[in-house]
Every structure is written in C-alpha cells, then in structure tokens.
Motif scaffolding. Structure first.
Motif, short mmCIF file in Angstrom:
data_model
loop_
_atom_site.label_atom_id
_atom_site.label_comp_id
_atom_site.label_asym_id
_atom_site.label_seq_id
_atom_site.Cartn_x
_atom_site.Cartn_y
_atom_site.Cartn_z
N ASP A 57 55.37 36.89 35.31
CA ASP A 57 54.18 37.11 36.13
C ASP A 57 54.59 38.18 37.14
O ASP A 57 55.71 38.13 37.69
N ILE A 58 53.72 39.14 37.39
CA ILE A 58 54.00 40.18 38.38
C ILE A 58 52.98 40.04 39.50
O ILE A 58 51.77 40.07 39.27
N ILE A 59 53.48 39.87 40.72
CA ILE A 59 52.64 39.68 41.90
C ILE A 59 52.73 40.95 42.74
O ILE A 59 53.82 41.34 43.19
N TRP A 60 51.60 41.59 42.95
CA TRP A 60 51.52 42.85 43.69
C TRP A 60 51.10 42.54 45.13
O TRP A 60 50.06 41.92 45.35
N ILE A 61 51.89 42.99 46.11
CA ILE A 61 51.71 42.59 47.52
C ILE A 61 51.59 43.84 48.40
O ILE A 61 52.44 44.73 48.35
N ASP A 62 50.58 43.85 49.27
CA ASP A 62 50.36 45.02 50.12
C ASP A 62 51.20 44.96 51.40
O ASP A 62 51.97 44.02 51.63
N LYS A 63 51.03 45.97 52.26
CA LYS A 63 51.83 46.07 53.49
C LYS A 63 51.57 44.94 54.47
O LYS A 63 52.37 44.69 55.36
N HIS A 64 50.44 44.25 54.32
CA HIS A 64 50.12 43.12 55.20
C HIS A 64 50.62 41.80 54.61
O HIS A 64 50.29 40.74 55.13
N LYS A 65 51.38 41.89 53.52
CA LYS A 65 51.91 40.73 52.79
C LYS A 65 50.81 39.85 52.23
O LYS A 65 50.88 38.64 52.24
N LYS A 66 49.77 40.51 51.72
CA LYS A 66 48.68 39.83 51.02
C LYS A 66 48.76 40.20 49.54
O LYS A 66 49.02 41.35 49.19
N ILE A 67 48.52 39.23 48.68
CA ILE A 67 48.52 39.48 47.25
C ILE A 67 47.23 40.22 46.91
O ILE A 67 46.13 39.73 47.17
N ILE A 68 47.38 41.42 46.32
CA ILE A 68 46.20 42.21 45.99
C ILE A 68 45.91 42.23 44.49
O ILE A 68 44.83 42.64 44.07
N ASP A 69 46.89 41.81 43.69
CA ASP A 69 46.71 41.80 42.24
C ASP A 69 47.79 40.94 41.62
O ASP A 69 48.86 40.74 42.22
N ILE A 70 47.53 40.41 40.43
CA ILE A 70 48.50 39.60 39.69
C ILE A 70 48.35 39.91 38.21
O ILE A 70 47.23 39.94 37.70
N ASP A 71 49.46 40.14 37.55
CA ASP A 71 49.49 40.23 36.09
C ASP A 71 50.26 39.01 35.61
O ASP A 71 51.43 38.84 35.95
N THR A 72 49.60 38.15 34.83
CA THR A 72 50.24 36.92 34.38
C THR A 72 50.65 37.01 32.92
O THR A 72 50.04 37.72 32.13
N ASP A 73 51.71 36.28 32.62
CA ASP A 73 52.22 36.19 31.24
C ASP A 73 52.41 37.55 30.59
O ASP A 73 51.99 37.77 29.45
N VAL A 74 53.05 38.47 31.31
CA VAL A 74 53.34 39.78 30.74
C VAL A 74 54.36 39.57 29.63
O VAL A 74 55.44 39.04 29.86
N PRO A 75 54.01 39.94 28.40
CA PRO A 75 54.87 39.62 27.25
C PRO A 75 56.10 40.49 27.14
O PRO A 75 56.18 41.58 27.71
N ILE A 76 57.04 40.01 26.35
CA ILE A 76 58.22 40.78 25.99
C ILE A 76 57.75 41.99 25.18
O ILE A 76 56.82 41.90 24.40
N CYS A 77 58.41 43.13 25.38
CA CYS A 77 58.02 44.35 24.69
C CYS A 77 59.26 45.12 24.28
O CYS A 77 60.19 45.25 25.08
#
Length: 84
Positions: free
Chosen positions: A27-47
């Motif tokens: 899972d990739i959690i994208w966090i802005d300068k205010h330490k707020k989650i602005i986006d999430i990519d879940t279950d990113v597969p092996i590639c």
C-alpha cells in the motif's frame, strides 16, 4: 512483516513510484506538507516488466510504503492526519 518505509522529499513534488522487482505487494500512502493523507494506492502488485508509475493526485512531501492490506486493516483513509 510490521515495518514500513518512509520517503521524505526536500520539497513538495509529485513523484512517480514504480514497483519493479518488489517481492511483495504494497500500500502506498501519499502525505502532504501538513501531514495529511491526500491519496492512497492499495494492493500495488508485484511487477517484473513494464511496470506502471504511480503518482499522487497532487504534490506531497512524504510517501509511506506499507504491506498490502495495511490501510484496509487499520482504517487508513484519505484526509486523515499522520503523526511522526
């Protein structure tokens, strides 16, 4: 596994992450300068080949990679505050 990897950028940006040769999904959690989650990519597969780059919807200062399923299991959602 109960570990994570935190990427800290020197300035805000919209990075592209790709998962070539990862051994397990994330899972990739994208966090802005205010330490707020602005986006999430879940279950990113092996590639192994022709891996797509993943980017957040807007600029971030931090990116947190955790084991796939972590966000669902722990109720992590866009808009939540992060403390570290």
């Amino acid at each position: 596994m109960d570990q994570a990897m935190l990427f800290i950028f020197p300035e805000e940006r919209t990075p592209g992450f790709w998962m070539k040769n990862m051994r397990f999904p994330l899972d990739i959690i994208w966090i802005d300068k205010h330490k707020k989650i602005i986006d999430i990519d879940t279950d990113v597969p092996i590639c192994e080949n022709n891996c797509p780059a993943l980017s957040p919807v807007s600029a971030v200062l931090y990116v947190l990679e955790v084991n796939a399923g972590f966000c669902v299991k722990n109720g992590i959602q866009i808009g939540m505050a992060v403390d570290f």
